[in-house]
Design a protein around this motif. Structure first.
Motif, PDB file in Angstrom:
ATOM      1  N   LEU A 147       0.848  -1.193   0.000  1.00 53.85           N
ATOM      2  CA  LEU A 147       0.000   0.000   0.000  1.00 53.85           C
ATOM      3  C   LEU A 147       0.879   1.237   0.000  1.00 53.85           C
ATOM      4  CD1 LEU A 147       0.037   1.202   3.157  1.00 53.85           C
ATOM      5  CD2 LEU A 147      -1.477  -0.725   3.519  1.00 53.85           C
ATOM      6  N   ALA A 148       0.328   2.301  -0.554  1.00 56.53           N
ATOM      7  CA  ALA A 148       1.068   3.566  -0.653  1.00 56.53           C
ATOM      8  C   ALA A 148       0.539   4.544   0.383  1.00 56.53           C
ATOM      9  CB  ALA A 148       0.927   4.138  -2.055  1.00 56.53           C
ATOM     10  N   TYR A 149       1.449   5.357   0.892  1.00 50.64           N
ATOM     11  CA  TYR A 149       1.092   6.345   1.912  1.00 50.64           C
ATOM     12  C   TYR A 149       1.573   7.704   1.424  1.00 50.64           C
ATOM     13  CZ  TYR A 149       0.577   8.412   6.581  1.00 50.64           C
ATOM     14  OH  TYR A 149       0.207   9.184   7.642  1.00 50.64           O
ATOM     15  N   LEU A 150       0.630   8.626   1.299  1.00 53.59           N
ATOM     16  CA  LEU A 150       0.948   9.959   0.807  1.00 53.59           C
ATOM     17  C   LEU A 150       0.723  10.963   1.922  1.00 53.59           C
ATOM     18  CD1 LEU A 150      -0.295   8.156  -1.651  1.00 53.59           C
ATOM     19  CD2 LEU A 150      -0.244  10.317  -2.897  1.00 53.59           C
ATOM     20  N   VAL A 151       1.807  11.686   2.297  1.00 55.55           N
ATOM     21  CA  VAL A 151       1.752  12.639   3.392  1.00 55.55           C
ATOM     22  C   VAL A 151       2.887  13.646   3.193  1.00 55.55           C
ATOM     23  CG1 VAL A 151       3.279  11.297   4.898  1.00 55.55           C
ATOM     24  CG2 VAL A 151       1.553  12.808   5.922  1.00 55.55           C
ATOM     25  N   ARG A 152       2.746  14.756   3.831  1.00 60.32           N
ATOM     26  CA  ARG A 152       3.843  15.727   3.728  1.00 60.32           C
ATOM     27  C   ARG A 152       5.093  15.185   4.415  1.00 60.32           C
ATOM     28  NH1 ARG A 152       3.201  20.686   1.693  1.00 60.32           N
ATOM     29  NH2 ARG A 152       1.086  21.528   1.399  1.00 60.32           N
ATOM     30  N   SER A 153       6.228  15.481   3.843  1.00 58.96           N
ATOM     31  CA  SER A 153       7.502  15.082   4.456  1.00 58.96           C
ATOM     32  C   SER A 153       7.816  15.999   5.640  1.00 58.96           C
ATOM     33  CB  SER A 153       8.626  15.168   3.417  1.00 58.96           C
ATOM     34  OG  SER A 153       8.723  16.505   2.916  1.00 58.96           O
ATOM     35  N   THR A 154       8.776  15.583   6.401  1.00 62.66           N
ATOM     36  CA  THR A 154       9.171  16.382   7.567  1.00 62.66           C
ATOM     37  C   THR A 154       9.943  17.624   7.125  1.00 62.66           C
ATOM     38  OG1 THR A 154       9.323  14.390   8.912  1.00 62.66           O
ATOM     39  CG2 THR A 154      10.444  16.340   9.745  1.00 62.66           C
ATOM     40  N   ASP A 155       9.583  18.762   7.697  1.00 56.85           N
ATOM     41  CA  ASP A 155      10.270  20.022   7.379  1.00 56.85           C
ATOM     42  C   ASP A 155      11.645  19.999   8.035  1.00 56.85           C
ATOM     43  OD1 ASP A 155      11.071  22.576   6.844  1.00 56.85           O
ATOM     44  OD2 ASP A 155       9.344  23.572   7.767  1.00 56.85           O
ATOM     45  N   THR A 156      12.677  20.053   7.198  1.00 55.58           N
ATOM     46  CA  THR A 156      14.060  19.981   7.718  1.00 55.58           C
ATOM     47  C   THR A 156      14.728  21.352   7.829  1.00 55.58           C
ATOM     48  OG1 THR A 156      14.852  19.599   5.470  1.00 55.58           O
ATOM     49  CG2 THR A 156      14.377  17.643   6.807  1.00 55.58           C
ATOM     50  N   ASP A 157      13.990  22.410   7.556  1.00 55.72           N
ATOM     51  CA  ASP A 157      14.550  23.769   7.647  1.00 55.72           C
ATOM     52  C   ASP A 157      14.528  24.211   9.112  1.00 55.72           C
ATOM     53  OD1 ASP A 157      15.300  26.388   7.464  1.00 55.72           O
ATOM     54  OD2 ASP A 157      13.714  26.993   6.054  1.00 55.72           O
TER      55      ASP A 157
ATOM     56  N   THR B  68       7.870  25.576  11.260  1.00 57.36           N
ATOM     57  CA  THR B  68       7.306  24.211  11.272  1.00 57.36           C
ATOM     58  C   THR B  68       8.409  23.160  11.232  1.00 57.36           C
ATOM     59  OG1 THR B  68       7.113  24.270   8.848  1.00 57.36           O
ATOM     60  CG2 THR B  68       5.167  24.948  10.142  1.00 57.36           C
ATOM     61  N   PHE B  69       9.609  23.540  11.669  1.00 58.14           N
ATOM     62  CA  PHE B  69      10.736  22.601  11.669  1.00 58.14           C
ATOM     63  C   PHE B  69      10.373  21.325  12.430  1.00 58.14           C
ATOM     64  CE2 PHE B  69      14.570  21.084  13.994  1.00 58.14           C
ATOM     65  CZ  PHE B  69      15.248  20.573  12.901  1.00 58.14           C
ATOM     66  N   ALA B  70      10.744  20.186  11.835  1.00 56.59           N
ATOM     67  CA  ALA B  70      10.537  18.844  12.413  1.00 56.59           C
ATOM     68  C   ALA B  70       9.067  18.416  12.422  1.00 56.59           C
ATOM     69  CB  ALA B  70      11.112  18.750  13.812  1.00 56.59           C
ATOM     70  N   ARG B  71       8.232  19.186  11.715  1.00 60.27           N
ATOM     71  CA  ARG B  71       6.845  18.793  11.600  1.00 60.27           C
ATOM     72  C   ARG B  71       6.553  18.322  10.168  1.00 60.27           C
ATOM     73  NH1 ARG B  71       3.482  23.611  14.745  1.00 60.27           N
ATOM     74  NH2 ARG B  71       4.441  23.309  16.817  1.00 60.27           N
TER      75      ARG B  71
END
Length: 386
Positions: free
Chosen positions: A336-346, A351-354
């Motif tokens: 199955l595929a999971y589509l979600v926003r990646s973690t903010d690395t800035d 929103t860092f680490a979110r």
């Protein structure tokens, strides 16, 4: 009427089996669980009714009317045969009778009636019994107690040999009501058989349609899926996934989501109640229908986790899975595929680490010995194994 109910139950049973195969199995099993015993019961009752087809339906009122009209006579039992059918543990018997009415010509007939085991000696061949003749001229008769005929009347009645009188058959499936023969709502003769078959077929089809129509989308998808040798569509494929997306967007009322999970048999979406709201519901598309399961078990921390359906290339999901499976030399299987926003690395971002980075497509391909995770950009490019 029993036959109509039987065919309606048969149609519902067929509809239930179809729903089990292509729709919600629990609904199909529930329908089939009711339809099957109804079909069996009505079929058995229909067979019993057929076996007593030429049993004379003599109500107490019809017998009393015959007595009042002095339609009385004497019947000789020429033969008694058990049919093999029992009603309330008593044998249904076939009786050959020769009847001499008090008024009119004698006649012969054959009738079926329940004869209690203890009363069989009273119906041995050669025995004569007083009868009420339900209609003028017969052949329907009912056995009555002795005493209705006066001694003088009884003494002058002589039952002739069976071969010397006219044989009058009892019309099957007839009852005597208000001095008239009344048949079933649907005839039983050969002449009306094509019409009855057509009616039974219509009833069965209508019953099946009533069960299946709420899941017509599942049926339509199953017809298409049969081309791939499946009973249900693989929702990971572009055409089926596009249909799921359309249905979900229409039900949700907007195009913003927090996550999308795509499996072969279902698509699960977590979507905000309104655009920009953090209150999120869980929606599921399965068997061609959308259901709202209420609040998601994990609520997002901010609206930044939301993205639009158009931000991800859903039509690339199946191709990505095939490419990943080819890389590890394994079948796609139940991945199955999971589509979600990646973690903010800035680190300078609020929103860092979110989960506020660009959307990603992730999935795993594996077997009992291990699995490999893959990640791709939202547009379907940059597939890499982790």
């Amino acid at each position: 009427m029993l036959r109509l109910i039987a065919f309606a139950a048969l149609g519902a049973l067929i509809g239930g089996v179809i729903v089990i195969a292509v729709g919600p199995p629990d609904v199909g099993y529930a329908v089939a669980g009711v339809a099957l015993p109804v079909f069996i019961m009505t079929s058995v009752l229909t067979l019993v009714a057929r076996s007593v087809g030429n049993a004379v339906g003599a109500s107490p009122q019809a017998v009393q009317q015959a007595k009042d009209a002095r339609r009385l006579g004497v019947a000789r039992i020429d033969a008694l045969r058990q049919t093999g059918t029992q009603i309330n543990d008593q044998p249904l018997c076939e009786l050959d009778l020769t009847v001499q009415p008090l008024h009119g010509a004698a006649f012969a007939s054959t009738m079926r009636t329940v004869v209690p085991v203890t009363a069989i000696p009273m119906f041995q061949p050669g025995t004569e019994r007083d009868v009420a003749i339900l209609l003028d001229g017969g052949p329907e008769v009912a056995f009555i107690d002795a005493g209705e005929l006066a001694p003088a009347e009884r003494s002058r009645l002589r039952v002739p040999p069976r071969g010397s009188v006219l044989f009058l058959p009892v019309e099957p499936h007839r009852r005597i009501v208000d001095g008239r023969r009344r048949g079933p709502l649907l005839g039983v003769g050969r002449a009306g058989r094509p019409g009855r078959i057509a009616l039974f077929a219509i009833v069965a089809i209508a019953a099946a349609a009533i069960v299946v129509v709420p899941y017509h989308q599942s049926v339509a998808q199953a017809i298409v899926a049969l081309e791939d040798g499946r009973l249900r569509p693989d929702l990971r494929r572009p055409e089926a996934l596009a249909e799921a997306q359309r249905a979900l967007q229409e039900a949700i009322g907007h195009d913003r989501v927090v996550s999308i999970t795509v499996a072969a048999d279902f698509v699960i979406v977590q979507a905000p109640l309104t655009v920009g709201d953090t209150k999120t519901d869980r929606w599921e598309y399965r068997y061609g229908q959308v259901t709202n399961d209420g609040a998601a078990s994990i609520q997002p921390e901010s609206a930044a986790e939301q993205f639009s359906w158009s931000d991800v290339a859903l039509d690339r999901v199946w191709t990505l899975m095939q490419d990943g499976a080819e890389q590890v030399d394994l079948p796609v299987g139940d991945a199955l595929a999971y589509l979600v926003r990646s973690t903010d690395t800035d680190v300078d971002s609020p929103t860092f680490a979110r989960s506020a980075g660009p959307p990603q497509i992730t999935f795993s391909i594996g077997d009992d010995y291990g699995s490999t995770s893959f990640v791709a950009d939202a547009d379907g490019s940059g597939l890499t194994a982790r």
